[in-house]
Design a protein around this motif. Structure first.
Motif, mmCIF file in Angstrom:
data_model
loop_
_atom_site.group_PDB
_atom_site.id
_atom_site.type_symbol
_atom_site.label_atom_id
_atom_site.label_comp_id
_atom_site.label_asym_id
_atom_site.label_seq_id
_atom_site.Cartn_x
_atom_site.Cartn_y
_atom_site.Cartn_z
ATOM 1 N N GLU A 73 0.811 -1.220 0.000
ATOM 2 C CA GLU A 73 0.000 0.000 0.000
ATOM 3 C C GLU A 73 0.843 1.269 0.000
ATOM 4 O OE1 GLU A 73 -3.424 0.061 2.675
ATOM 5 O OE2 GLU A 73 -3.166 -2.097 2.988
ATOM 6 N N ILE A 74 2.059 1.191 0.542
ATOM 7 C CA ILE A 74 2.952 2.353 0.544
ATOM 8 C C ILE A 74 4.358 1.914 0.157
ATOM 9 C CG2 ILE A 74 1.631 3.604 2.309
ATOM 10 C CD1 ILE A 74 3.774 2.792 4.347
ATOM 11 N N THR A 75 5.202 2.881 -0.197
ATOM 12 C CA THR A 75 6.595 2.621 -0.552
ATOM 13 C C THR A 75 7.492 2.871 0.653
ATOM 14 O OG1 THR A 75 7.003 4.901 -1.228
ATOM 15 C CG2 THR A 75 6.119 3.383 -2.906
ATOM 16 N N GLU A 76 8.766 2.476 0.538
ATOM 17 C CA GLU A 76 9.733 2.744 1.607
ATOM 18 C C GLU A 76 9.842 4.242 1.871
ATOM 19 O OE1 GLU A 76 11.466 0.820 3.525
ATOM 20 O OE2 GLU A 76 11.396 -1.187 2.640
ATOM 21 N N GLU A 77 9.821 5.027 0.800
ATOM 22 C CA GLU A 77 9.925 6.482 0.950
ATOM 23 C C GLU A 77 8.719 7.046 1.684
ATOM 24 O OE1 GLU A 77 10.343 4.790 -1.867
ATOM 25 O OE2 GLU A 77 12.531 4.989 -2.050
ATOM 26 N N GLU A 78 7.529 6.527 1.378
ATOM 27 C CA GLU A 78 6.325 6.988 2.060
ATOM 28 C C GLU A 78 6.307 6.544 3.521
ATOM 29 O OE1 GLU A 78 3.089 7.045 -1.619
ATOM 30 O OE2 GLU A 78 3.590 5.141 -0.626
ATOM 31 N N ALA A 79 6.840 5.355 3.778
ATOM 32 C CA ALA A 79 6.890 4.847 5.152
ATOM 33 C C ALA A 79 7.743 5.736 6.039
ATOM 34 C CB ALA A 79 7.431 3.419 5.164
ATOM 35 N N ALA A 80 8.826 6.274 5.488
ATOM 36 C CA ALA A 80 9.758 7.094 6.270
ATOM 37 C C ALA A 80 9.124 8.370 6.795
ATOM 38 C CB ALA A 80 10.989 7.425 5.425
ATOM 39 N N VAL A 81 8.071 8.857 6.122
ATOM 40 C CA VAL A 81 7.435 10.116 6.536
ATOM 41 C C VAL A 81 5.964 9.920 6.885
ATOM 42 C CG1 VAL A 81 9.026 11.550 5.211
ATOM 43 C CG2 VAL A 81 6.940 10.697 4.111
ATOM 44 N N HIS A 82 5.531 8.674 6.994
ATOM 45 C CA HIS A 82 4.118 8.397 7.265
ATOM 46 C C HIS A 82 3.737 8.947 8.643
ATOM 47 C CE1 HIS A 82 0.356 6.175 7.740
ATOM 48 N NE2 HIS A 82 0.414 5.900 6.452
ATOM 49 N N PRO A 83 2.568 9.606 8.752
ATOM 50 C CA PRO A 83 2.173 10.201 10.050
ATOM 51 C C PRO A 83 1.966 9.171 11.161
ATOM 52 C CG PRO A 83 0.393 10.334 8.425
ATOM 53 C CD PRO A 83 1.613 9.947 7.683
ATOM 54 N N GLN A 84 1.714 7.910 10.797
ATOM 55 C CA GLN A 84 1.533 6.857 11.803
ATOM 56 C C GLN A 84 2.746 5.927 11.887
ATOM 57 O OE1 GLN A 84 -1.510 7.361 9.657
ATOM 58 N NE2 GLN A 84 -1.945 8.851 11.266
ATOM 59 N N ARG A 85 3.912 6.421 11.513
ATOM 60 C CA ARG A 85 5.094 5.549 11.480
ATOM 61 C C ARG A 85 5.530 5.082 12.869
ATOM 62 N NH1 ARG A 85 6.561 10.661 10.252
ATOM 63 N NH2 ARG A 85 8.185 11.710 11.463
ATOM 64 N N ASN A 86 5.062 5.761 13.916
ATOM 65 C CA ASN A 86 5.424 5.353 15.279
ATOM 66 C C ASN A 86 4.406 4.423 15.926
ATOM 67 O OD1 ASN A 86 7.833 6.869 15.299
ATOM 68 N ND2 ASN A 86 6.745 8.714 15.894
ATOM 69 N N TRP A 87 3.349 4.060 15.205
ATOM 70 C CA TRP A 87 2.364 3.136 15.756
ATOM 71 C C TRP A 87 2.935 1.730 15.749
ATOM 72 C CZ3 TRP A 87 -3.167 4.327 13.457
ATOM 73 C CH2 TRP A 87 -3.536 5.626 13.834
ATOM 74 N N ILE A 88 2.940 1.063 16.888
ATOM 75 C CA ILE A 88 3.447 -0.302 16.917
ATOM 76 C C ILE A 88 2.293 -1.280 17.106
ATOM 77 C CG2 ILE A 88 5.706 0.421 17.741
ATOM 78 C CD1 ILE A 88 5.006 -0.685 20.473
ATOM 79 N N MET A 89 2.466 -2.465 16.529
ATOM 80 C CA MET A 89 1.405 -3.470 16.487
ATOM 81 C C MET A 89 1.580 -4.561 17.540
ATOM 82 S SD MET A 89 -0.254 -2.135 14.009
ATOM 83 C CE MET A 89 -1.467 -3.364 13.543
ATOM 84 N N LYS A 90 2.729 -4.572 18.196
ATOM 85 C CA LYS A 90 2.982 -5.597 19.207
ATOM 86 C C LYS A 90 3.847 -4.998 20.302
ATOM 87 C CE LYS A 90 3.969 -9.830 17.822
ATOM 88 N NZ LYS A 90 4.702 -11.047 17.381
#
Length: 252
Positions: free
Chosen positions: A151-168
């Motif tokens: 759904e997103i690229t590595e570049e988009e992941a680096a600046v994604h607003p929810q990049r600090n959300w952890i799943m576990k």
């Protein structure tokens, strides 16, 4: 084998919710543990410090016979991580002040050149040598779920607003299954455990340059923390840097 431990509150926070420690058995086996707590000032600090304390106490009760085979390492790591998880989960549900708390947890068990890593959350473990730097662990994060699904690229992941959300996280669910990784520490190699206060600010190549420099081990660890602070320091920053070029274990 030498190591340095540094934990810094950063430039924006008033409380350090990170915890880090290295425990050493008489036979030279060591356990390096780092944790990044969450759940508010009280809960986050309690979760990370309790996780480190409990896993350290269990480790120090072991003897060399417990580590004859790597399979025993894996079993012990799974058991102790699940014990810590149950403890924090129970306390979070019984104490209103601790409700919603949890923590990331990286535990690296080292015997000679062999290292077994237990990973939960988005703190990280890196292996660094003359050939490069390798991220051993993979973040249990929302953006990695999006990456895996395309759904997103590595570049988009680096600046994604929810990049600090952890799943576990340790303590957030009744049961936990940590990821386990086995690596070999070769000559002129280092192991770096860190919280996301470092990995979100300092890129991997800069980490490698610092770690492989001619500076003293303590100065390398301090330089990593200083770089994260220089680049904003919005989060707590914790680092355990292990130099495996010497066989003898030295307490800090």
């Amino acid at each position: 084998m030498r190591f340095e431990i540094l934990s810094d509150v950063g430039r924006k926070r008033t409380v350090n919710e990170d915890s880090a420690a290295v425990f050493t058995l008489p036979n030279g086996i060591i356990l390096a543990v780092i944790a990044d707590g969450m759940g508010g000032h009280l809960g986050g600090d309690y979760a990370s410090s309790t996780a480190i304390q409990v896993i350290g106490e269990h480790f120090m009760e072991l003897n060399s016979a417990d580590f004859e085979e790597e399979q025993h390492w894996a079993e012990w790591l799974r058991e102790v991580v699940n014990h810590v998880n149950r403890l924090l989960y129970t306390e979070a549900n019984e104490n209103e002040d601790l409700k919603g708390m949890g923590t990331t947890l990286e535990a690296a068990l080292i015997r000679g050149r062999t290292c077994l890593v237990s990973h939960t959350g988005d703190s990280r473990v890196y292996a660094i040598n003359d050939n490069g730097i390798r991220q051993v662990t993979r973040d249990h994060s929302y953006v990695n779920v999006l990456l895996d699904s395309g759904e997103i690229t590595e570049e988009e992941a680096a600046v994604h607003p929810q990049r600090n959300w952890i799943m576990k996280a340790i303590g957030s669910e009744k049961t936990i299954e940590p990821d386990l990784y086995s690596i070999e520490l070769n000559d002129r190699s280092y192991l770096l455990l860190c919280t996301d206060g470092l990995s979100n600010k300092v890129d991997q190549q800069l980490m490698r340059e610092v770690v492989l420099s001619d500076a003293a081990l303590h100065d390398k660890a301090k330089q990593l923390v200083d770089l994260a602070n220089k680049m904003g320091g919005e989060d707590n920053i914790s680092v355990i840097l292990i130099d495996s070029t010497e066989v003898e274990v030295k307490n800090p």
